[in-house]
Design an enzyme around this catalytic site. Structure first.
Site, PDB file in Angstrom:
ATOM      1  N   ARG A 298      -2.160 -11.334  -9.658  1.00  0.00           N
ATOM      2  CA  ARG A 298      -0.894 -10.897  -8.875  1.00  0.00           C
ATOM      3  C   ARG A 298      -1.772 -10.435  -7.530  1.00  0.00           C
ATOM      4  O   ARG A 298      -1.519  -9.980  -5.957  1.00  0.00           O
ATOM      5  CB  ARG A 298      -0.547  -9.734  -9.205  1.00  0.00           C
TER       6      ARG A 298
ATOM      7  N   CYS B 299      -1.383   3.024  -5.457  1.00  0.00           N
ATOM      8  CA  CYS B 299      -1.802   2.245  -5.281  1.00  0.00           C
ATOM      9  C   CYS B 299      -3.081   2.177  -4.185  1.00  0.00           C
ATOM     10  O   CYS B 299      -2.990   3.821  -3.346  1.00  0.00           O
ATOM     11  CB  CYS B 299      -0.442   1.261  -3.987  1.00  0.00           C
TER      12      CYS B 299
ATOM     13  N   SER C  96       2.906   4.819  -4.801  1.00  0.00           N
ATOM     14  CA  SER C  96       2.060   6.230  -5.426  1.00  0.00           C
ATOM     15  C   SER C  96       0.765   5.817  -6.282  1.00  0.00           C
ATOM     16  O   SER C  96       0.159   7.257  -6.337  1.00  0.00           O
ATOM     17  CB  SER C  96       3.351   6.911  -5.850  1.00  0.00           C
TER      18      SER C  96
ATOM     19  N   GLY D  37       0.587  -1.127   0.198  1.00  0.00           N
ATOM     20  CA  GLY D  37      -0.068   0.181   0.009  1.00  0.00           C
ATOM     21  C   GLY D  37       0.779   1.300   0.075  1.00  0.00           C
ATOM     22  O   GLY D  37      -0.436   2.601   0.543  1.00  0.00           O
TER      23      GLY D  37
ATOM     24  N   GLY E  82       8.139   0.767  -2.972  1.00  0.00           N
ATOM     25  CA  GLY E  82       7.227   1.396  -2.901  1.00  0.00           C
ATOM     26  C   GLY E  82       6.709   2.976  -2.232  1.00  0.00           C
ATOM     27  O   GLY E  82       7.692   2.141  -1.050  1.00  0.00           O
ATOM     28  N   GLY E  83       6.006   4.101  -2.261  1.00  0.00           N
ATOM     29  CA  GLY E  83       6.329   4.885  -1.448  1.00  0.00           C
ATOM     30  C   GLY E  83       7.686   6.181  -1.644  1.00  0.00           C
ATOM     31  O   GLY E  83       7.549   6.640  -0.773  1.00  0.00           O
TER      32      GLY E  83
ATOM     33  N   TYR F  39       1.599   6.112 -16.272  1.00  0.00           N
ATOM     34  CA  TYR F  39       1.394   5.447 -15.146  1.00  0.00           C
ATOM     35  C   TYR F  39       0.568   4.827 -14.472  1.00  0.00           C
ATOM     36  O   TYR F  39       0.104   5.592 -14.125  1.00  0.00           O
ATOM     37  CB  TYR F  39       2.467   6.227 -14.603  1.00  0.00           C
TER      38      TYR F  39
HETATM   39  P1  XMP Z   1       6.076   3.754  -6.645  1.00  0.00           P
HETATM   40  O1  XMP Z   1       5.150   4.795  -4.832  1.00  0.00           O
HETATM   41  O2  XMP Z   1       7.301   3.950  -6.522  1.00  0.00           O
HETATM   42  O3  XMP Z   1       5.823   1.966  -6.374  1.00  0.00           O
HETATM   43  O4  XMP Z   1       4.750   4.053  -7.797  1.00  0.00           O
HETATM   44  C1  XMP Z   1       5.468   1.141  -6.651  1.00  0.00           C
HETATM   45  C2  XMP Z   1       5.197  -0.568  -6.070  1.00  0.00           C
HETATM   46  O5  XMP Z   1       3.856   0.098  -5.615  1.00  0.00           O
HETATM   47  C3  XMP Z   1       3.353  -1.633  -5.424  1.00  0.00           C
HETATM   48  N1  XMP Z   1       2.140  -1.214  -7.199  1.00  0.00           N
HETATM   49  C4  XMP Z   1       0.814  -1.189  -6.293  1.00  0.00           C
HETATM   50  N2  XMP Z   1       0.129  -1.222  -5.309  1.00  0.00           N
HETATM   51  N3  XMP Z   1      -1.989  -1.450  -6.017  1.00  0.00           N
HETATM   52  C5  XMP Z   1      -1.142  -1.380  -4.706  1.00  0.00           C
HETATM   53  O6  XMP Z   1      -1.779  -1.198  -3.778  1.00  0.00           O
HETATM   54  C6  XMP Z   1      -1.741  -1.737  -6.894  1.00  0.00           C
HETATM   55  O7  XMP Z   1      -1.811  -0.942  -8.219  1.00  0.00           O
HETATM   56  C7  XMP Z   1       0.465  -1.407  -7.355  1.00  0.00           C
HETATM   57  N4  XMP Z   1       0.720  -1.673  -9.179  1.00  0.00           N
HETATM   58  C8  XMP Z   1       2.082  -0.934  -8.142  1.00  0.00           C
HETATM   59  C9  XMP Z   1       4.218  -2.308  -6.271  1.00  0.00           C
HETATM   60  O8  XMP Z   1       4.447  -2.880  -5.319  1.00  0.00           O
HETATM   61  C10 XMP Z   1       5.297  -1.317  -6.726  1.00  0.00           C
HETATM   62  O9  XMP Z   1       7.006  -2.312  -6.958  1.00  0.00           O
END
Ligand code: XMP
Length: 521
Positions: free
Chosen positions: A440, A345, A343, A340, A379-380, A424
């Site tokens: 996934r 998510c 960006s 979660g 993520g994040g 994106y």
């Molecule tokens: P950032 O913050 O770098 O995050 O843009 C990329 C990571 O987010 C995850 N990811 C998702 N998580 N829903 C989610 O909850 C989604 O649709 C989704 N798509 C990607 C994933 O771990 C990625 O590396």
């Protein structure tokens, strides 16, 4: 003596090591902006810091950054750029399996500096045709290999004859004939083709192009002296490309715990595909799902570990110590942490689950230490400071959004109100799930079934090249390490001291009370 000890004691009271800090905050989920790191006595200059990291036996990166396995982030072009900078790209799996294999092949067969598919011309064309092609395609070069209908080398059309005054002449009349063109057989390129080409240009003054051919004299590529010179200079760079034992760029590929029509793990299909990936030279596979602490992911990892004992396996995503221990026991080498924070998510909003990233990293890191596996913060990440904080607990970070605006990310640029953007999207967005990533998130791609998307479709402003973005991020990481007095990532993990920040201090941390002329991006 007490007077000398007092400041130390005072610092320790406010700026705590991870163990003490996170235990004291166990009632609160924290993320990057909730904390800051204390600066410590340092003898380390940022430029001298080392950023290499080992994610698994046989999977070593020269910078601790991985590009996310998302269909708007990592295909071959991104993976090549990441590996050239010392990192790793994970090719996403929202494509047919054979396409994923060819993306991996593209990375593994990339010879930096060798233009593998140069623009060619044929003897029957006129110089005028070439001039129109240059204008139409906006080429900035005017020397072209000349080939026949079987791609056999006939000669080289030198730039100095590609002039309007010769427009009516056939290329056959103006080319430098095959016998006078400098070539090398692709079998002779060896482990270090750039060094070979560099030597050639030194030994042949005045020659600026070297063509690569096979035994049948078919064209396989082109070296130009200017590319070779640029790359030779880059070699003195601090962070070398990440390569395998055969000097090929490293590349990872992602897969999900695919199920068959009966809802069971599709063991045969997964094993066959990973077998093919290994044959194509993949350096790591990532079992990427939204919920890694699950039977399907555990069974997949266990099956892959049994079938491929030496293959580095990344698995995730998780946010608990129990999940890290579970995946480590199943045979994973590196575990992706993050549910979660991304960006794009919406998992926390839609499903009401997930843990703020820094707390998740702390909990996961303690389990990882116990089990001897590594963790990757996924993520994040929105700025280099987030990476420094993540690396106080994790062995590497995965970036999606920060790289999605780069030229090397899949997808075209679009112009909106005079600004350039790239698409994106979350892999859990409706559009991405329809294109294949539903597994996934534990859904089927069946359009007749209702699914709750866990990601959004978005745009990122175009960000230039991966080289440029990574240079900024690496500079920031090195600065952070200099402030903490850490010469390498192990020292960063060891030395980091944390303090919680207030909302007012978050405002203080960003530019404030000024009119910004340049954003500093
Ligand atoms: P950032 O913050 O770098 O995050 O843009 C990329 C990571 O987010 C995850 N990811 C998702 N998580 N829903 C989610 O909850 C989604 O649709 C989704 N798509 C990607 C994933 O771990 C990625 O590396």
């Amino acid at each position: 003596m007490a007077a000398i000890k007092e400041p130390d004691h005072l610092d320790a009271k406010f700026y705590k090591a991870a163990e003490a800090f996170f235990s004291a905050c166990s009632h609160l989920g924290l993320t990057y902006d909730d904390v800051t790191l204390a600066t410590l006595y340092s003898e380390i200059l940022p430029r001298d810091t080392q950023l290499d990291t080992t994610l698994a036996e046989g999977l070593q990166l020269n910078i601790p950054i991985v590009s996310s396995d998302m269909d708007t982030v990592t295909e071959a072009r991104m993976a090549i750029a990441m590996a050239l900078n010392g990192g790793l790209g994970l090719i996403h799996y929202n494509m047919p399996e054979r396409e994923q294999l060819s993306e991996v092949s593209r990375v593994k067969n990339n010879v930096h500096g060798l233009i593998q598919d140069p623009v060619k011309v044929t003897p029957e064309q006129s110089i005028g045709d070439v001039l129109s092609m240059i204008e139409k395609k906006r080429f900035t070069f005017s020397t072209f290999p000349v080939v026949d209908g079987h791609n056999k080398l006939v000669g080289l059309l030198p730039g100095h004859v590609v002039k309007q005054r010769y427009a009516k002449r056939k290329i056959a009349e103006a080319l430098t004939p095959r016998g006078q063109v400098q070539t090398i057989n692709k079998k002779e390129l060896g482990r270090d083709p750039i060094a070979k080409a560099d030597r050639f240009f030194t030994e042949q003054p005045g020659i600026h192009k070297l063509l690569v051919v096979d035994d049948q004299d078919r064209l396989h590529g082109l070296f130009t002296m200017s590319d070779v010179e640029r790359i030779t200079q880059e070699r003195n760079a601090q962070f070398k490309p990440a390569r395998d034992a055969h000097f090929r760029l490293i590349c990872g590929a992602s897969l999900s715990a695919t199920r068959n029509a009966f809802g069971e793990l599709d063991r045969d299909r997964i094993l066959a595909h990973v077998g093919a990936l290994v044959e194509h030279g993949v350096d790591a596979v990532a079992v990427s799902t939204a919920h890694g602490h699950s039977k399907g992911v555990g069974d997949t990892v266990r099956m892959l570990r049994d079938a491929f004992p030496k293959l580095p396996i990344i698995a995730g995503n998780v946010t608990s110590a129990a999940a890290v221990e579970f995946l480590a026991d199943c045979g994973a080498d590196a575990i992706k942490v993050g549910q979660g924070p991304g960006s794009i998510c919406t998992t926390r909003i839609v499903a009401g689950v997930g843990i703020p990233q820094l707390t998740a990293l702390y909990v996961a890191s303690r389990a990882a230490q116990k089990k001897g596996v590594s963790i990757i913060a996924d993520g994040g990440i929105t700025k280099s400071g987030d990476i420094v904080k993540a690396l106080t607990l994790a062995n590497a970070v995965i970036c999606g959004g920060i790289l999605a605006g780069c030229a090397e990310a899949p997808g075209d640029m679009m112009e909106i109100s005079g600004k350039l953007y790239k698409q994106y999207r979350g892999m859990g967005s409706l559009a991405a799930m329809k294109d294949g990533s539903a597994a996934r998130y534990g859904h089927t791609p069946d359009p007749t079934r209702k699914v709750a998307p866990e990601g959004v479709e978005a745009l990122k402003e175009v960000a230039g090249s991966v080289d440029r973005v990574l240079a900024q991020l690496i500079g920031g990481i090195q600065s952070g390490m200099g402030y903490v007095g850490a010469a390498n990532l192990a020292q960063l993990r060891d030395k980091a001291r944390f303090i919680r920040v207030s909302t007012a201090s978050q405002r203080e941390a960003a530019p404030h009370d000024v009119v910004e002329l340049k954003t500093g991006k």
